[in-house]
Design an enzyme around this catalytic site. Structure first.
Site, PDB file in Angstrom:
ATOM      1  N   PRO A  10       3.866  -9.643  -1.637  1.00 56.74           N
ATOM      2  CA  PRO A  10       5.284  -9.501  -1.922  1.00 56.74           C
ATOM      3  C   PRO A  10       5.869  -8.117  -1.614  1.00 56.74           C
ATOM      4  CG  PRO A  10       4.008  -9.752  -3.948  1.00 56.74           C
ATOM      5  CD  PRO A  10       3.093 -10.059  -2.807  1.00 56.74           C
ATOM      6  N   ASN A  11       7.061  -8.160  -1.074  1.00 56.40           N
ATOM      7  CA  ASN A  11       7.894  -6.982  -0.767  1.00 56.40           C
ATOM      8  C   ASN A  11       7.448  -6.214   0.479  1.00 56.40           C
ATOM      9  OD1 ASN A  11       9.653  -7.270  -3.114  1.00 56.40           O
ATOM     10  ND2 ASN A  11       7.848  -6.720  -4.302  1.00 56.40           N
ATOM     11  N   ARG A  18      11.864  -0.001   2.309  1.00 56.70           N
ATOM     12  CA  ARG A  18      11.368   0.048   0.924  1.00 56.70           C
ATOM     13  C   ARG A  18      10.650   1.376   0.668  1.00 56.70           C
ATOM     14  NH1 ARG A  18       5.970  -3.003  -1.306  1.00 56.70           N
ATOM     15  NH2 ARG A  18       6.255  -2.466  -3.482  1.00 56.70           N
ATOM     16  N   TYR A  23       5.863   4.326   1.447  1.00 54.48           N
ATOM     17  CA  TYR A  23       5.294   3.335   2.373  1.00 54.48           C
ATOM     18  C   TYR A  23       5.556   3.655   3.850  1.00 54.48           C
ATOM     19  CZ  TYR A  23       4.651   0.733  -1.938  1.00 54.48           C
ATOM     20  OH  TYR A  23       4.265   0.362  -3.203  1.00 54.48           O
ATOM     21  N   ASN A  74      -3.389  -7.139   2.094  1.00 52.72           N
ATOM     22  CA  ASN A  74      -2.696  -6.223   1.207  1.00 52.72           C
ATOM     23  C   ASN A  74      -1.995  -7.110   0.178  1.00 52.72           C
ATOM     24  OD1 ASN A  74      -1.093  -4.467  -0.180  1.00 52.72           O
ATOM     25  ND2 ASN A  74      -0.366  -3.350   1.623  1.00 52.72           N
ATOM     26  N   ALA A  77       1.748  -6.165  -5.164  1.00 47.19           N
ATOM     27  CA  ALA A  77       1.693  -6.136  -6.640  1.00 47.19           C
ATOM     28  C   ALA A  77       0.725  -7.173  -7.208  1.00 47.19           C
ATOM     29  CB  ALA A  77       3.090  -6.335  -7.218  1.00 47.19           C
ATOM     30  N   HIS A  80      -2.753  -6.308  -8.849  1.00 40.81           N
ATOM     31  CA  HIS A  80      -2.968  -5.784 -10.192  1.00 40.81           C
ATOM     32  C   HIS A  80      -3.079  -6.854 -11.273  1.00 40.81           C
ATOM     33  CE1 HIS A  80      -2.111  -2.231  -7.952  1.00 40.81           C
ATOM     34  NE2 HIS A  80      -0.860  -2.583  -7.720  1.00 40.81           N
ATOM     35  N   ASP A  87      -9.422 -15.453  -7.357  1.00 43.27           N
ATOM     36  CA  ASP A  87     -10.314 -16.616  -7.232  1.00 43.27           C
ATOM     37  C   ASP A  87     -10.331 -17.134  -5.796  1.00 43.27           C
ATOM     38  OD1 ASP A  87     -11.071 -16.565  -9.877  1.00 43.27           O
ATOM     39  OD2 ASP A  87      -9.777 -18.213 -10.515  1.00 43.27           O
ATOM     40  N   GLU A 101      -9.659  -5.464   1.359  1.00 39.29           N
ATOM     41  CA  GLU A 101      -8.407  -5.182   0.629  1.00 39.29           C
ATOM     42  C   GLU A 101      -7.848  -3.863   1.152  1.00 39.29           C
ATOM     43  OE1 GLU A 101      -9.101  -4.850  -3.616  1.00 39.29           O
ATOM     44  OE2 GLU A 101      -7.207  -3.772  -3.916  1.00 39.29           O
ATOM     45  N   HIS A 103      -4.428  -1.012   1.153  1.00 38.50           N
ATOM     46  CA  HIS A 103      -3.167  -0.545   0.577  1.00 38.50           C
ATOM     47  C   HIS A 103      -2.646   0.599   1.424  1.00 38.50           C
ATOM     48  CE1 HIS A 103      -3.762  -2.966  -2.982  1.00 38.50           C
ATOM     49  NE2 HIS A 103      -5.023  -2.580  -2.946  1.00 38.50           N
ATOM     50  N   ILE A 104      -1.344   0.613   1.594  1.00 40.34           N
ATOM     51  CA  ILE A 104      -0.697   1.680   2.362  1.00 40.34           C
ATOM     52  C   ILE A 104      -0.749   2.981   1.552  1.00 40.34           C
ATOM     53  CG2 ILE A 104       1.519   2.433   3.338  1.00 40.34           C
ATOM     54  CD1 ILE A 104       2.118  -0.644   3.744  1.00 40.34           C
ATOM     55  N   SER A 105      -0.354   2.874   0.290  1.00 42.43           N
ATOM     56  CA  SER A 105      -0.408   4.042  -0.603  1.00 42.43           C
ATOM     57  C   SER A 105      -1.782   4.085  -1.270  1.00 42.43           C
ATOM     58  CB  SER A 105       0.692   3.922  -1.668  1.00 42.43           C
ATOM     59  OG  SER A 105       0.410   2.844  -2.552  1.00 42.43           O
ATOM     60  N   ARG A 110      -0.976   6.701  -8.447  1.00 42.25           N
ATOM     61  CA  ARG A 110       0.378   6.302  -8.857  1.00 42.25           C
ATOM     62  C   ARG A 110       0.393   5.851 -10.331  1.00 42.25           C
ATOM     63  NH1 ARG A 110       2.592   2.350  -4.487  1.00 42.25           N
ATOM     64  NH2 ARG A 110       4.527   2.809  -5.611  1.00 42.25           N
ATOM     65  N   ARG A 114      -1.039   0.413 -11.612  1.00 45.20           N
ATOM     66  CA  ARG A 114      -1.569   0.211 -10.251  1.00 45.20           C
ATOM     67  C   ARG A 114      -3.047   0.609 -10.136  1.00 45.20           C
ATOM     68  NH1 ARG A 114       3.206  -0.681  -7.274  1.00 45.20           N
ATOM     69  NH2 ARG A 114       4.962   0.446  -8.161  1.00 45.20           N
TER      70      ARG A 114
HETATM   71  C1  DQA Z   1       0.610  -1.573  -2.242  1.00 42.11           C
HETATM   72  C2  DQA Z   1       0.421  -0.904  -3.602  1.00 42.11           C
HETATM   73  C3  DQA Z   1       0.857  -1.847  -4.728  1.00 42.11           C
HETATM   74  O1  DQA Z   1       0.693  -1.206  -5.988  1.00 42.11           O
HETATM   75  C4  DQA Z   1       2.306  -2.215  -4.566  1.00 42.11           C
HETATM   76  O2  DQA Z   1       2.692  -3.147  -5.559  1.00 42.11           O
HETATM   77  C5  DQA Z   1       2.652  -2.706  -3.203  1.00 42.11           C
HETATM   78  C6  DQA Z   1       2.028  -2.075  -2.045  1.00 42.11           C
HETATM   79  C7  DQA Z   1       0.301  -0.597  -1.078  1.00 42.11           C
HETATM   80  O3  DQA Z   1       0.178  -1.084   0.044  1.00 42.11           O
HETATM   81  O4  DQA Z   1       0.242   0.607  -1.274  1.00 42.11           O
HETATM   82  O5  DQA Z   1       3.511  -3.554  -3.035  1.00 42.11           O
HETATM   83  O6  DQA Z   1      -0.293  -2.658  -2.150  1.00 42.11           O
END
Ligand code: DQA
Length: 143
Positions: A10-11, A18, A23, A74, A77, A80, A87, A101, A103-105, A110, A114
């Site tokens: 998501p997002n 964003r 990001y 990725n 959210a 978490h 599963d 897995e 993550h950009i950040s 943070r 997270r």
């Molecule tokens: C994220 C980190 C997550 O905490 C956050 O909710 C995201 C992006 C990252 O790529 O850094 O949407 O997965």
């Protein structure tokens, strides 16, 4: 050619606009193009998808199992708190496929919520904090 499904939660479709301080300024289309170029250099057959829906992401993980595709995910959210996604991710690993897995950040640097990932324990590896290069590093490790 090894198949890799790159899944974004998501997002992440809002990349570019964003929170660019966190990001980066590359938009989602730019990410897709960058990863397509990387995959072609590495000889990987990739497909990049994004969904805001937990159910759609779970369906795509089932599809990865059925098609014997490795996964770079990725979970955004959902990382978490989604035990349902965890599963489904476990099914990929149990099928003998890799699930990385990304993550950009760096979520550990943070907010506290997270710091916990429910996905990491069923992932083959975790790459975080390198901006969109996190995805490139994941693809390199699969190649
Ligand atoms: C994220 C980190 C997550 O905490 C956050 O909710 C995201 C992006 C990252 O790529 O850094 O949407 O997965």
């Amino acid at each position: 050619m090894a198949k890799v499904l790159v899944l974004n939660g998501p997002n992440l479709g809002r990349l570019g606009s964003r929170e660019p301080d966190i990001y980066g300024s590359l938009d989602y289309a730019g990410l897709v193009a960058k990863l397509a170029g990387t995959a072609s250099d590495l000889g990987l057959d990739i497909e990049v998808r994004q969904s805001d829906s937990e159910s759609e992401l779970i369906g795509w993980l089932h599809e990865a199992v059925d098609n014997e595709s490795n996964v770079v995910i990725n979970p955004a959210a959902f990382t978490h708190y989604s035990y349902a996604l965890a599963d489904a991710a476990a099914l990929v690993s149990k099928a003998g496929l890799k699930l990385i897995e990304v993550h950009i950040s760096n979520p550990h640097a943070r907010e506290e919520f997270r710091h916990k990932s429910v996905i990491s324990s069923v992932a083959s590896g975790v790459i975080a904090g390198f901006g969109v290069e996190s995805y490139v590093l994941a693809l390199k490790s699969l190649a």
